[in-house]
Design a protein around this motif. Sequence first.
Motif, PDB file in Angstrom:
ATOM      1  N   ASN A 158      40.889 -29.237 -49.436  1.00  0.00           N
ATOM      2  CA  ASN A 158      39.452 -29.553 -49.490  1.00  0.00           C
ATOM      3  C   ASN A 158      38.659 -28.641 -48.555  1.00  0.00           C
ATOM      4  O   ASN A 158      37.525 -28.255 -48.848  1.00  0.00           O
ATOM      5  CB  ASN A 158      39.205 -31.007 -49.091  1.00  0.00           C
ATOM      6  CG  ASN A 158      39.739 -31.984 -50.120  1.00  0.00           C
ATOM      7  OD1 ASN A 158      39.863 -31.634 -51.289  1.00  0.00           O
ATOM      8  ND2 ASN A 158      40.039 -33.195 -49.682  1.00  0.00           N
ATOM      9  N   TYR A 161      37.958 -25.344 -50.155  1.00  0.00           N
ATOM     10  CA  TYR A 161      36.828 -25.451 -51.088  1.00  0.00           C
ATOM     11  C   TYR A 161      35.503 -25.458 -50.324  1.00  0.00           C
ATOM     12  O   TYR A 161      34.510 -24.891 -50.782  1.00  0.00           O
ATOM     13  CB  TYR A 161      36.958 -26.713 -51.939  1.00  0.00           C
ATOM     14  CG  TYR A 161      37.866 -26.550 -53.132  1.00  0.00           C
ATOM     15  CD1 TYR A 161      37.427 -25.914 -54.292  1.00  0.00           C
ATOM     16  CD2 TYR A 161      39.172 -27.016 -53.109  1.00  0.00           C
ATOM     17  CE1 TYR A 161      38.260 -25.750 -55.394  1.00  0.00           C
ATOM     18  CE2 TYR A 161      40.023 -26.859 -54.206  1.00  0.00           C
ATOM     19  CZ  TYR A 161      39.548 -26.229 -55.347  1.00  0.00           C
ATOM     20  OH  TYR A 161      40.374 -26.062 -56.433  1.00  0.00           O
ATOM     21  N   ARG A 162      35.494 -26.095 -49.156  1.00  0.00           N
ATOM     22  CA  ARG A 162      34.262 -26.102 -48.334  1.00  0.00           C
ATOM     23  C   ARG A 162      33.882 -24.676 -47.931  1.00  0.00           C
ATOM     24  O   ARG A 162      32.708 -24.295 -48.010  1.00  0.00           O
ATOM     25  CB  ARG A 162      34.486 -26.969 -47.085  1.00  0.00           C
ATOM     26  CG  ARG A 162      33.245 -27.137 -46.204  1.00  0.00           C
ATOM     27  CD  ARG A 162      33.566 -27.974 -44.971  1.00  0.00           C
ATOM     28  NE  ARG A 162      34.475 -27.297 -44.067  1.00  0.00           N
ATOM     29  CZ  ARG A 162      34.103 -26.395 -43.163  1.00  0.00           C
ATOM     30  NH1 ARG A 162      32.817 -26.071 -43.038  1.00  0.00           N
ATOM     31  NH2 ARG A 162      34.992 -25.810 -42.367  1.00  0.00           N
ATOM     32  N   ILE A 164      34.719 -21.930 -49.498  1.00  0.00           N
ATOM     33  CA  ILE A 164      34.301 -21.197 -50.706  1.00  0.00           C
ATOM     34  C   ILE A 164      32.844 -21.524 -51.037  1.00  0.00           C
ATOM     35  O   ILE A 164      32.051 -20.639 -51.374  1.00  0.00           O
ATOM     36  CB  ILE A 164      35.230 -21.546 -51.888  1.00  0.00           C
ATOM     37  CG1 ILE A 164      36.638 -20.991 -51.623  1.00  0.00           C
ATOM     38  CG2 ILE A 164      34.665 -20.999 -53.200  1.00  0.00           C
ATOM     39  CD1 ILE A 164      37.682 -21.424 -52.638  1.00  0.00           C
ATOM     40  N   GLU A 165      32.482 -22.795 -50.930  1.00  0.00           N
ATOM     41  CA  GLU A 165      31.098 -23.189 -51.212  1.00  0.00           C
ATOM     42  C   GLU A 165      30.118 -22.536 -50.240  1.00  0.00           C
ATOM     43  O   GLU A 165      28.962 -22.298 -50.587  1.00  0.00           O
ATOM     44  CB  GLU A 165      30.977 -24.718 -51.144  1.00  0.00           C
ATOM     45  CG  GLU A 165      31.684 -25.426 -52.294  1.00  0.00           C
ATOM     46  CD  GLU A 165      31.737 -26.936 -52.105  1.00  0.00           C
ATOM     47  OE1 GLU A 165      31.231 -27.417 -51.060  1.00  0.00           O
ATOM     48  OE2 GLU A 165      32.292 -27.609 -52.990  1.00  0.00           O
ATOM     49  N   PRO A 200      42.132 -23.444 -56.360  1.00  0.00           N
ATOM     50  CA  PRO A 200      41.023 -22.884 -57.149  1.00  0.00           C
ATOM     51  C   PRO A 200      41.436 -21.649 -57.932  1.00  0.00           C
ATOM     52  O   PRO A 200      42.492 -21.052 -57.667  1.00  0.00           O
ATOM     53  CB  PRO A 200      39.983 -22.519 -56.081  1.00  0.00           C
ATOM     54  CG  PRO A 200      40.772 -22.308 -54.838  1.00  0.00           C
ATOM     55  CD  PRO A 200      41.936 -23.255 -54.916  1.00  0.00           C
ATOM     56  N   SER A 203      43.209 -17.565 -56.990  1.00  0.00           N
ATOM     57  CA  SER A 203      44.046 -17.818 -55.822  1.00  0.00           C
ATOM     58  C   SER A 203      45.418 -17.189 -55.989  1.00  0.00           C
ATOM     59  O   SER A 203      45.930 -17.044 -57.100  1.00  0.00           O
ATOM     60  CB  SER A 203      44.241 -19.330 -55.616  1.00  0.00           C
ATOM     61  OG  SER A 203      43.041 -19.964 -55.304  1.00  0.00           O
TER      62      SER A 203
END
Length: 278
Positions: A158, A161-162, A164-165, A200, A203
């Motif tokens: 997670n 992903y943070r 990446i955002e 994701p 990757s």
Amino acid sequence: MSYEAYLNDRNVILTVAPTGGVHGKDKNQNLPEQPEEIAEQVAACEELGASICHLHARDEHGENDAGRIQEVNDAVRERCDDIVIQNTTGGQSTYDARVQGIRTDPAPDMASLDMGPFNRGQHIITEHTRNNIDQLAAEMRKKGIKPELECFNNGHINEVYRLIERDALEEPYYFNLVFGHGTFTPPTPENVLNLVSNLPESSEFNLLAVGRHQLPLTTLSMILGGHVRVGMEDNLYYRKSEPVQSNAQLVDRTARIADLLEADLATPAETRERLGIE
């Protein structure tokens, strides 16, 4: 990053982690601790097909000492031909110690980036806040250092992903999935499949498993189209009750397994190209 990719003759990136900062020569006398010892074993592993070395530094007594990472880098560069240098920014260190891994001259090609804390022993929890992660990621990007995104459990994905955002990472995202004891992901084939399925797009993943889990789970990683890390940081035994003689012994076994699976090992140049390292 798939079984289909494995079938299509993709290269496997083999990382060697020669020493770490947990075990000492009291556990296995063959563990390299000093810069020259580390460099000698890394050079032997490069000859066998390792294209990345994950490096820690220790003091003259074998204890963690991030202040000596420059000496380790210098010794490895002198001994090796072209291996990709990946310094640690992890472990039980404070932020000031962690950041030394990306402030060597020259800067390393890569550095590990822990995606959060984990417990160790009865009284230790690694200090790694989101603020630390963000600062390290920003400095790595500024310096062109490729982060290896170390995920010790599901929740750490997670955190990737943070990042990446926040547009803090560049593709391809290079994961290091860690399996083992404590707050690491429990080491089972089912959990490997689960984590890989949650990564994701764009990757690449590397698999690290401690102790007796190193051999079966790194083999599974290659079959799934992933990459592998072996070495004495993670495993001090060649087989049950038989201490490993050197890092090269573990790398040699992995190289032979890759050959049996008809997979090629990536050269350092191929690894840099695949991961977008300049």
